[in-house]
Design a protein around this motif. Structure first.
Motif, mmCIF file in Angstrom:
data_model
loop_
_atom_site.group_PDB
_atom_site.id
_atom_site.type_symbol
_atom_site.label_atom_id
_atom_site.label_comp_id
_atom_site.label_asym_id
_atom_site.label_seq_id
_atom_site.Cartn_x
_atom_site.Cartn_y
_atom_site.Cartn_z
ATOM 1 N N HIS A 125 126.939 -73.676 -78.562
ATOM 2 C CA HIS A 125 127.400 -75.018 -78.938
ATOM 3 C C HIS A 125 128.829 -75.087 -79.461
ATOM 4 O O HIS A 125 129.381 -76.178 -79.592
ATOM 5 N N SER A 140 127.724 -68.063 -78.828
ATOM 6 C CA SER A 140 127.392 -69.342 -79.460
ATOM 7 C C SER A 140 127.528 -70.464 -78.435
ATOM 8 O O SER A 140 128.625 -70.842 -78.048
ATOM 9 N N LYS A 164 132.263 -79.168 -85.709
ATOM 10 C CA LYS A 164 132.588 -77.889 -86.351
ATOM 11 C C LYS A 164 134.110 -77.778 -86.438
ATOM 12 O O LYS A 164 134.814 -78.178 -85.506
ATOM 13 N N GLN A 220 118.395 -79.689 -88.572
ATOM 14 C CA GLN A 220 118.188 -78.255 -88.850
ATOM 15 C C GLN A 220 118.718 -77.921 -90.234
ATOM 16 O O GLN A 220 118.127 -77.128 -90.976
ATOM 17 N N LYS A 277 114.691 -75.678 -85.444
ATOM 18 C CA LYS A 277 114.971 -74.474 -86.231
ATOM 19 C C LYS A 277 115.340 -74.821 -87.673
ATOM 20 O O LYS A 277 115.639 -75.962 -87.995
#
Ligand code: FAQ
Length: 311
Positions: A206, A204, A216, A39, A105
């Motif tokens: 994920h 969110s 992240k 993505q 996406k």
């Protein structure tokens, strides 16, 4: 056995030891990375289109050379990222086709039109600015090839951010019409730039798992707040107004508090219904079709060379 591997994997993550392509990893870790990295790659490539729109209309040679270099950098970022995804077993052409069919996406921000030269300033300042905020922590992401790609990408994004802010500064100090152009670009790009950080933490899906895997390093809302705190003073410095009536500085927390994001708009854009979604995908599909003969010719040439080497 699998439980033992799982334990060893998580221990490496805890110890900040990078995961490398040939290391064992849970299937879902691989899947999450392929999703995020492809993505991200698609965003870099689609992200060339809004600015590419202004290369032929840049106001002078210096601006044109800089913009051209910047857009080429984005192509390079896309290519590093597709390569990083390939180290996880992703097929590049399949990934690209997934974007073209709407299965994969790319960043919502690139579905907004670029209406004036000032938009080149706003994109560099805000969009690359938001990209840096999100990508600097990704230099410490747990997957080695992604982390290493981000180091160079961030150096280039930092130049992009400065060139954008320099355009905005020049316009904001120019004639009243130029200042108005700069303000108008800020008005149109501010909220979409905040949306780049993704859904609120509460929505969110994920974040929790990606934080546990250290893919992240910060949540979407944390990075969004950092971006607002860094950017509001930059707007004030050049005499521009952030288009948010609820924006106020909280002396106690030291943060800028901001108004509610229009989440309906965000979800609408990521579903494919933003102002330019169809045009962006059409342009990318056409680029693939029009470039097919070049790839076929290169492949035929490579095959011939291979034959010759055998003789
Ligand atoms: N647009 O659960 P989360 C650039 C999707 S910078 C579209 O929070 P996650 C440089 C999300 O993918 C822009 N979709 O997901 C440049 C997920 O999709 P799913 C690119 C979005 O992954 C500058 C679903 O919503 N940067 O290109 C957006 O934990 C100038 C649920 O969301 C990156 O990709 C959005 N804004 O966090 C180029 C950075 N937000 O599961 C040219 C790397 C969320 O339905 C010119 N990516 N979604 O497939 C990331 O850091 C993360 O993927 C986030 C989203 C933070 C974007």
């Amino acid at each position: 056995d699998s439980i033992e591997l799982q334990k060893q994997f998580q221990a490496k993550i805890e110890a900040d030891i990078k995961i490398e392509p040939k290391d064992w990893m849970p299937d879902d870790y691989r899947k999450t990375l392929i999703r995020q990295i492809t993505q991200h790659a698609h965003s870099e490539i689609v992200g060339m289109l809004p600015e590419g729109n202004w290369i032929t209309r840049a106001p002078n040679l210096r601006r044109k050379a800089v913009l051209l270099a910047k857009v080429q950098d984005e192509a390079g970022h896309g290519l590093y990222l597709y390569s990083a995804a390939e180290t996880l077993g992703a097929d590049r052409e399949e990934s690209i086709d997934d974007m073209h069919t709407g299965k994969a996406k790319y960043s919502s921000i690139f579905n907004y039109p670029t209406l004036s030269w000032a938009d080149m300033g706003a994109i560099g300042w805000l969009v690359d600015g938001a990209a840096i905020m999100n990508q600097v922590p990704l230099c410490r992401t747990s997957y080695g090839p992604y982390a290493r790609a981000m180091v160079r990408v961030c150096k280039e994004e930092s130049f992009h951010q400065r060139q954008g802010y320099e355009i905005m500064t020049t316009l904001a100090n120019g004639t009243p019409i130029q200042k108005e152009m700069a303000q108008d670009a800020l008005n149109r790009f501010w909220w979409p730039a905040l949306m780049m950080f993704g859904p609120s933490d509460a929505n969110s899906k994920h974040t929790a798992q990606s934080m546990a895997w250290k893919i992240k390093r910060h949540t979407n809302d944390e990075l969004r707040q950092k971006f607002v705190d860094a950017t509001v003073p930059q707007a004030h410095l050049i005499g521009l107004t952030i288009p948010d009536a609820d924006l106020k500085f909280n002396e106690e927390t030291g943060h800028w508090e901001f108004g509610e994001i229009n989440w309906e708009e965000f979800y609408n854009v990521i579903k494919g219904n933003g102002p330019c979604n169809k045009k962006r995908i059409d342009d990318r599909r056409k680029a693939k079709e029009n470039g097919m003969w070049v790839r076929e010719a290169a492949r035929a040439y490579a095959d011939k060379q291979k034959e010759r080497m055998k003789k």
